[in-house]
Write a protein that holds these residues in place. Structure first.
Motif, PDB file in Angstrom:
ATOM      1  N   ARG A 130       0.821  -1.220   0.000  1.00 52.45           N
ATOM      2  CA  ARG A 130       0.000   0.000   0.000  1.00 52.45           C
ATOM      3  C   ARG A 130       0.854   1.269   0.000  1.00 52.45           C
ATOM      4  NH1 ARG A 130      -5.472  -1.131  -1.060  1.00 52.45           N
ATOM      5  NH2 ARG A 130      -5.895  -3.209  -0.218  1.00 52.45           N
ATOM      6  N   ASN A 171       0.088   9.943  -4.398  1.00 49.22           N
ATOM      7  CA  ASN A 171      -0.258   8.530  -4.223  1.00 49.22           C
ATOM      8  C   ASN A 171      -1.481   8.350  -3.338  1.00 49.22           C
ATOM      9  OD1 ASN A 171       1.719   6.480  -5.511  1.00 49.22           O
ATOM     10  ND2 ASN A 171       3.062   8.104  -4.756  1.00 49.22           N
ATOM     11  N   SER A 172      -1.623   9.209  -2.347  1.00 50.72           N
ATOM     12  CA  SER A 172      -2.815   9.130  -1.492  1.00 50.72           C
ATOM     13  C   SER A 172      -4.066   9.449  -2.289  1.00 50.72           C
ATOM     14  CB  SER A 172      -2.677  10.100  -0.313  1.00 50.72           C
ATOM     15  OG  SER A 172      -1.595   9.741   0.516  1.00 50.72           O
ATOM     16  N   ARG A 175      -4.819   6.421  -4.529  1.00 49.93           N
ATOM     17  CA  ARG A 175      -4.936   5.053  -4.003  1.00 49.93           C
ATOM     18  C   ARG A 175      -5.626   4.920  -2.651  1.00 49.93           C
ATOM     19  NH1 ARG A 175       1.182   2.954  -4.571  1.00 49.93           N
ATOM     20  NH2 ARG A 175       0.251   1.096  -3.662  1.00 49.93           N
ATOM     21  N   HIS A 176      -5.655   5.999  -1.857  1.00 51.27           N
ATOM     22  CA  HIS A 176      -6.100   5.818  -0.475  1.00 51.27           C
ATOM     23  C   HIS A 176      -7.294   6.654  -0.053  1.00 51.27           C
ATOM     24  CE1 HIS A 176      -2.919   3.074   0.061  1.00 51.27           C
ATOM     25  NE2 HIS A 176      -1.926   3.955   0.142  1.00 51.27           N
ATOM     26  N   HIS A 180     -11.776   4.794  -3.138  1.00 49.79           N
ATOM     27  CA  HIS A 180     -11.085   3.613  -3.650  1.00 49.79           C
ATOM     28  C   HIS A 180     -11.506   2.356  -2.883  1.00 49.79           C
ATOM     29  CE1 HIS A 180      -8.081   6.932  -4.636  1.00 49.79           C
ATOM     30  NE2 HIS A 180      -8.617   6.565  -5.782  1.00 49.79           N
ATOM     31  N   GLU A 201     -13.550  10.314  -8.476  1.00 51.71           N
ATOM     32  CA  GLU A 201     -12.318   9.683  -8.947  1.00 51.71           C
ATOM     33  C   GLU A 201     -11.625  10.562  -9.981  1.00 51.71           C
ATOM     34  OE1 GLU A 201     -13.252   4.910  -8.445  1.00 51.71           O
ATOM     35  OE2 GLU A 201     -13.872   5.931 -10.289  1.00 51.71           O
TER      36      GLU A 201
END
Length: 214
Positions: A130, A171-172, A175-176, A180, A201
């Motif tokens: 992650r 990246n957060s 992906r986080h 998601h 998104e």
């Protein structure tokens, strides 16, 4: 699934505020690490933000009257923090974890806010998958008498600092975010994403591109 975070709330872009807090250390903390940072704060060398509420058991904890107000405050603090201390879940209670590591929510919060995260991450594949970008977490023991040396090393490389902050945020966003996690759930039962989810998104992707171009 792991936790997530409202990345739009924690993201410091498009108008990043000044990072006037040198080190932020909230929740569970090591007395060793805390004392080293507190010494610098007493000397007026850093602005160190930490909890001052009464400890319960082995952790510093508290109650809040409004969850949304608390999250807003936390996001605003982290967006203004240069360094953030985060450790594996219940790092100070080995009698409860018994060698089993879990991902604490602090990692998601610190990264989403663009802070440089220092601490003892969980030694599990889930965490490594992650948070797999370079310097997502700067490894540091829970009890870290050398915390100031770690910070000084990072201070000597402004380019590395800038890269860490941008990649943590980007990246957060990609992906986080909680959206998601919702997508994972919907896909697992064969439900299509609704329009508002697709719009969020798209907004996250656009903001991540903006962060990396900044």
């Amino acid at each position: 699934m792991p936790q997530g975070v409202d990345t739009l709330r924690f993201c410091p872009w498009p108008d990043p505020p000044p990072r006037s807090i040198d080190v932020c250390n909230i929740g569970r903390r090591s007395p060793v690490t805390h004392e080293k940072l507190l010494e610098q704060a007493r000397q007026g060398r850093i602005f160190y933000y930490y909890d001052t509420v009464k400890p319960a058991a082995k952790q510093v904890t508290f109650r809040v009257s409004s969850g949304s107000e608390h999250r807003l405050l936390l996001a605003n603090l982290l967006k203004r923090s240069r360094y953030f201390i985060a450790n594996r879940a219940r790092a100070n209670q080995p009698e409860l974890t018994r060698g089993r590591d879990e991902i604490a929510g602090r990692f998601f919060e610190g990264a989403a806010a663009g802070a440089i995260v220092l601490g003892d991450p969980p030694n599990i594949d889930e965490f490594r998958s992650r948070f797999d970008w370079p310097d997502a977490v700067i490894p540091m023991p829970f009890d870290a008498p050398e915390v100031l040396e770690r910070i000084e090393e990072l201070e000597a490389d402004p380019g590395r600092q800038e890269r860490i902050r941008k990649e943590n945020v980007a990246n957060s966003l990609l992906r986080h975010d909680w959206v998601h996690r919702l997508r994972t759930m919907l896909e697992s039962v064969g439900v299509e994403a609704p329009p508002r989810m697709l719009a969020r998104e798209a907004r996250l992707r656009s903001l991540a591109d903006e962060v990396r171009r900044a």
